[in-house]
Design a protein around this motif. Structure first.
Motif, PDB file in Angstrom:
ATOM      1  N   ALA A 131       0.863  -1.172   0.000  1.00  0.00           N
ATOM      2  CA  ALA A 131       0.000   0.000   0.000  1.00  0.00           C
ATOM      3  C   ALA A 131       0.902   1.226   0.000  1.00  0.00           C
ATOM      4  CB  ALA A 131      -0.897   0.008   1.221  1.00  0.00           C
ATOM      5  N   ALA A 132       0.492   2.265  -0.688  1.00  0.00           N
ATOM      6  CA  ALA A 132       1.339   3.458  -0.801  1.00  0.00           C
ATOM      7  C   ALA A 132       1.406   4.209   0.534  1.00  0.00           C
ATOM      8  CB  ALA A 132       0.791   4.392  -1.864  1.00  0.00           C
TER       9      ALA A 132
ATOM     10  N   GLY B 174      12.167  23.182  -6.385  1.00  0.00           N
ATOM     11  CA  GLY B 174      13.455  23.440  -5.760  1.00  0.00           C
ATOM     12  C   GLY B 174      13.427  23.213  -4.262  1.00  0.00           C
ATOM     13  N   TYR B 175      12.528  23.922  -3.563  1.00  0.00           N
ATOM     14  CA  TYR B 175      12.508  23.827  -2.099  1.00  0.00           C
ATOM     15  C   TYR B 175      11.936  22.496  -1.632  1.00  0.00           C
ATOM     16  CZ  TYR B 175      14.154  28.531  -1.541  1.00  0.00           C
ATOM     17  OH  TYR B 175      14.947  29.636  -1.574  1.00  0.00           O
ATOM     18  N   ALA B 176      10.739  22.139  -2.135  1.00  0.00           N
ATOM     19  CA  ALA B 176      10.118  20.900  -1.658  1.00  0.00           C
ATOM     20  C   ALA B 176      10.681  19.669  -2.368  1.00  0.00           C
ATOM     21  CB  ALA B 176       8.597  20.967  -1.837  1.00  0.00           C
ATOM     22  N   GLY B 177      11.454  19.880  -3.452  1.00  0.00           N
ATOM     23  CA  GLY B 177      12.088  18.758  -4.134  1.00  0.00           C
ATOM     24  C   GLY B 177      11.124  17.856  -4.886  1.00  0.00           C
ATOM     25  N   GLN B 178       9.920  18.346  -5.172  1.00  0.00           N
ATOM     26  CA  GLN B 178       8.965  17.543  -5.938  1.00  0.00           C
ATOM     27  C   GLN B 178       9.055  18.004  -7.388  1.00  0.00           C
ATOM     28  OE1 GLN B 178       7.343  15.151  -4.102  1.00  0.00           O
ATOM     29  NE2 GLN B 178       8.612  15.987  -2.473  1.00  0.00           N
ATOM     30  N   LEU B 179       9.804  17.263  -8.190  1.00  0.00           N
ATOM     31  CA  LEU B 179      10.103  17.719  -9.538  1.00  0.00           C
ATOM     32  C   LEU B 179       8.882  17.602 -10.440  1.00  0.00           C
ATOM     33  CD1 LEU B 179      13.572  16.013  -9.851  1.00  0.00           C
ATOM     34  CD2 LEU B 179      13.113  18.415  -9.391  1.00  0.00           C
TER      35      LEU B 179
ATOM     36  N   LEU C 141       3.353   8.720  -5.180  1.00  0.00           N
ATOM     37  CA  LEU C 141       4.054   8.701  -6.460  1.00  0.00           C
ATOM     38  C   LEU C 141       5.276   9.596  -6.330  1.00  0.00           C
ATOM     39  CD1 LEU C 141       1.194   8.890  -9.085  1.00  0.00           C
ATOM     40  CD2 LEU C 141       2.295   6.910  -8.081  1.00  0.00           C
ATOM     41  N   ARG C 142       6.419   8.988  -6.000  1.00  0.00           N
ATOM     42  CA  ARG C 142       7.615   9.787  -5.767  1.00  0.00           C
ATOM     43  C   ARG C 142       8.512   9.759  -6.984  1.00  0.00           C
ATOM     44  NH1 ARG C 142       7.914   7.809   0.151  1.00  0.00           N
ATOM     45  NH2 ARG C 142       6.371   9.229   0.996  1.00  0.00           N
TER      46      ARG C 142
ATOM     47  N   TYR D 114       7.911   8.694 -10.856  1.00  0.00           N
ATOM     48  CA  TYR D 114       6.472   8.554 -11.067  1.00  0.00           C
ATOM     49  C   TYR D 114       5.776   9.903 -10.973  1.00  0.00           C
ATOM     50  CZ  TYR D 114       7.246   3.574 -10.747  1.00  0.00           C
ATOM     51  OH  TYR D 114       7.689   2.304 -10.980  1.00  0.00           O
ATOM     52  N   PHE D 115       6.245  10.746 -10.067  1.00  0.00           N
ATOM     53  CA  PHE D 115       5.640  12.070  -9.938  1.00  0.00           C
ATOM     54  C   PHE D 115       5.913  12.906 -11.186  1.00  0.00           C
ATOM     55  CE2 PHE D 115       5.513  16.494  -8.450  1.00  0.00           C
ATOM     56  CZ  PHE D 115       4.191  16.514  -8.030  1.00  0.00           C
ATOM     57  N   VAL D 116       7.137  12.826 -11.686  1.00  0.00           N
ATOM     58  CA  VAL D 116       7.483  13.553 -12.910  1.00  0.00           C
ATOM     59  C   VAL D 116       6.535  13.150 -14.042  1.00  0.00           C
ATOM     60  CG1 VAL D 116       9.235  13.838 -14.698  1.00  0.00           C
ATOM     61  CG2 VAL D 116       9.892  13.889 -12.306  1.00  0.00           C
ATOM     62  N   LEU D 117       6.338  11.828 -14.194  1.00  0.00           N
ATOM     63  CA  LEU D 117       5.487  11.374 -15.293  1.00  0.00           C
ATOM     64  C   LEU D 117       4.022  11.741 -15.069  1.00  0.00           C
ATOM     65  CD1 LEU D 117       7.008   8.019 -16.460  1.00  0.00           C
ATOM     66  CD2 LEU D 117       6.588  10.058 -17.809  1.00  0.00           C
TER      67      LEU D 117
END
Lengths: 195, 321
Positions: A194-195, B48-53, B106-107, B110-113
């Motif tokens: 689970a995520a 940049g700050y939160a690092g979520q590309l 989704l890190r 996966y987040f990028v996509l």
């Protein structure tokens, strides 16, 4: 940051292809692409049949490799727990590199297989990347069966969408499916964790 | 550091006076520097700050641009208000992506996509909606009315872009010192540890996403009324997302001045190379350069140009101080 590196490589490749081949869709014309046979009551392209067969064989080979060989087990171990794999003596960097190479080779094979079926252009890579992302999330990250079933599900859903809505809206169907799966079953159809 | 600060203040003070000195081409180039600096700063909050590309920020820009343009043309709402409506709608979209991505883990890749998929979906919807011009795009009639965010004098765009960039940079500089900025940096550096320390990481990632997408949506208004035409393939395209993210990455993601420095380095180069390559009929060649640049920066200068620059200047200043 590796993702940005990959994005950079993708930009170079896609736009180099644009410079060399131009934006026009390309087609592979061969005697095979035209051939058709009757399978019982269904009329089938030979090229599609071959692509389907090779895809299944490749998937079986890949799963045999991942589950039956030491290198395959190392790849799964490194994906599952990199530190644990390192502790028991796995060369995680090497394993990552090998896994990446095998993945790239499989995608290359897929590209060659799909070339006789649909026209392609430099931007096709992006469309297929987004499609494969949909498939992996829907099927469940890290699940081979999931990727396979997800692939069937997404492509059938897109084909139905193209028929009943508009061909240009087919990606919308698979994206809606993605959102639905994320909301109802975040780990994907065959995902374990689970995520 | 004092040198650098003094030099920056001097440049900032001189910037408003530039248009009266320079020719119109230089004004255009500077307008682009400021505008992309602003967009880079907006991306910087979440990327940049939160690092979520996010590689789909073009979606937010596009939604903001279409909203303001349609409100202005169809409902007569001035874009000065429409820009906030556009920003709000972009933030709604940001909330959707943020929720899907952050809630369901989704890190990284996966987040990028996911963000790319989102901008692709926006592109497909816009291209298939005849009411917004469909695949041919939406065109804004030029009236030259400042109330409708249209200016005869291109220097007006220069000042607006400058104001946007300075305001966003000021906001980021302020946030960086607040709890919010510290939390975001902690999430980027070690999300698990941050969560273990009791920070509601989901909440802060969402807030960063909302702020970033809102600012980018506001930028959409400027984009629409600076170019007067919106093409789904351009406004929602991956190349535009790349334009947005490459400046803060080259300049230094997660630093206050990184996006600005990055834009000062890259925007003139982009403008020149696009001009040069287009003359040779080499469309898309500047994206090859961008791609190579991304690879080079990630491999050899992962922290970006600004931190390196600041350190070099500090080292030079140290013996004399």
């Amino acid at each position: 940051m590796q993702i940005l590196l990959m994005l950079g490589v993708a930009l170079v490749l896609e736009n180099a292809a644009l410079l060399v081949f131009g934006p026009e869709p390309q087609r592979v014309r061969s005697a095979l692409a035209q051939a058709t046979i009757w399978l019982g009551p269904v009329f089938v392209d030979v090229a599609r049949l071959i692509t389907f067969g090779v895809a299944i064989v490749l998937t079986l080979l890949l799963s045999a490799f991942l589950f039956r060989t030491d290198l395959g087990r190392s790849i799964r171990a490194a994906a599952d727990n990199p530190y644990g794999a390192l502790v028991i003596g796995t060369d995680v960097r090497r394993v990552y590199a090998v896994a990446f190479g095998i993945g790239a080779a499989c995608v290359g094979a897929a590209g060659a297989l799909v070339a006789p079926l649909v026209p392609f252009q430099p931007s096709t890579g992006l469309q297929l990347s987004v499609a494969s992302f949909n498939i992996v999330i829907i099927g469940g990250m890290g699940s081979l069966v999931g990727a396979f079933v997800g692939g069937l599900l997404v492509s059938v859903a897109e084909s139905l969408g193209a028929v009943f809505l508009k061909p240009s809206l087919k990606e919308l169907v698979s994206f809606s499916l993605l959102v639905l799966i994320l909301l109802l079953r975040p780990a994907g159809l065959f995902g374990r964790r689970a995520a | 550091m004092r040198w650098l600060a003094a030099a920056l203040v001097a440049v900032l003070l001189a910037l408003p006076a530039f248009p009266s000195v320079f020719g119109s081409y230089a004004v255009t180039v500077f307008t682009l520097i400021f505008f992309y600096g602003f967009l880079g700063q907006a991306w910087n909050v979440v990327g940049g700050y939160a690092g979520q590309l996010s590689a789909g920020h073009a979606a937010f820009l596009g939604v903001g641009a279409y909203t303001a343009a349609l409100l202005s043309a169809e409902a007569g709402v001035t874009p000065w208000l429409g820009m906030f409506a556009g920003g709000a709608l972009a933030a709604v979209l940001g909330a959707v992506v943020g929720f899907l991505g952050f809630r369901f883990g989704l890190r990284g890749f996966y987040f990028v996509l996911l963000t790319v998929a989102l901008s692709e979906i926006c592109r497909i919807i816009a291209a298939n909606t005849e009411a917004v011009g469909g695949a041919l795009g939406y065109y804004i009639t030029f009236t030259g009315n400042p109330r409708q965010f249209q200016f005869q004098d291109t220097r007006a765009y220069y000042y607006i872009a400058l104001a946007l960039m300075v305001a966003a940079t000021g906001l980021v500089a302020w946030l960086e010192r607040r709890r919010f900025g510290v939390y975001l940096a902690a999430i980027r550096d070690d999300e698990a540890a941050c969560e273990a320390a009791g920070v509601d990481t989901f909440r802060y990632k969402m807030l960063a996403m909302l702020l970033s997408s809102f600012l980018t949506g506001v930028g959409g208004t400027f984009y629409a009324f600076y170019l007067f035409s919106l093409q789904p393939n351009t406004v929602f395209g991956v190349p535009l997302s790349v334009e947005i993210i490459i400046r803060p990455i080259v300049g230094g993601a997660g630093t206050v001045l990184g996006p600005v420095v990055g834009s000062f380095i890259l925007s003139p180069l982009a403008e020149l190379s696009r001009h040069y390559f287009a003359q040779g009929g080499w469309h898309g060649a500047h994206l090859i350069v961008y791609g190579a640049l991304l690879v080079t920066v990630v491999l050899f200068l992962p922290e970006g140009a600004y931190p390196r620059l600041a350190r070099a200047l500090r080292r030079r200043a140290a013996p004399t101080a």
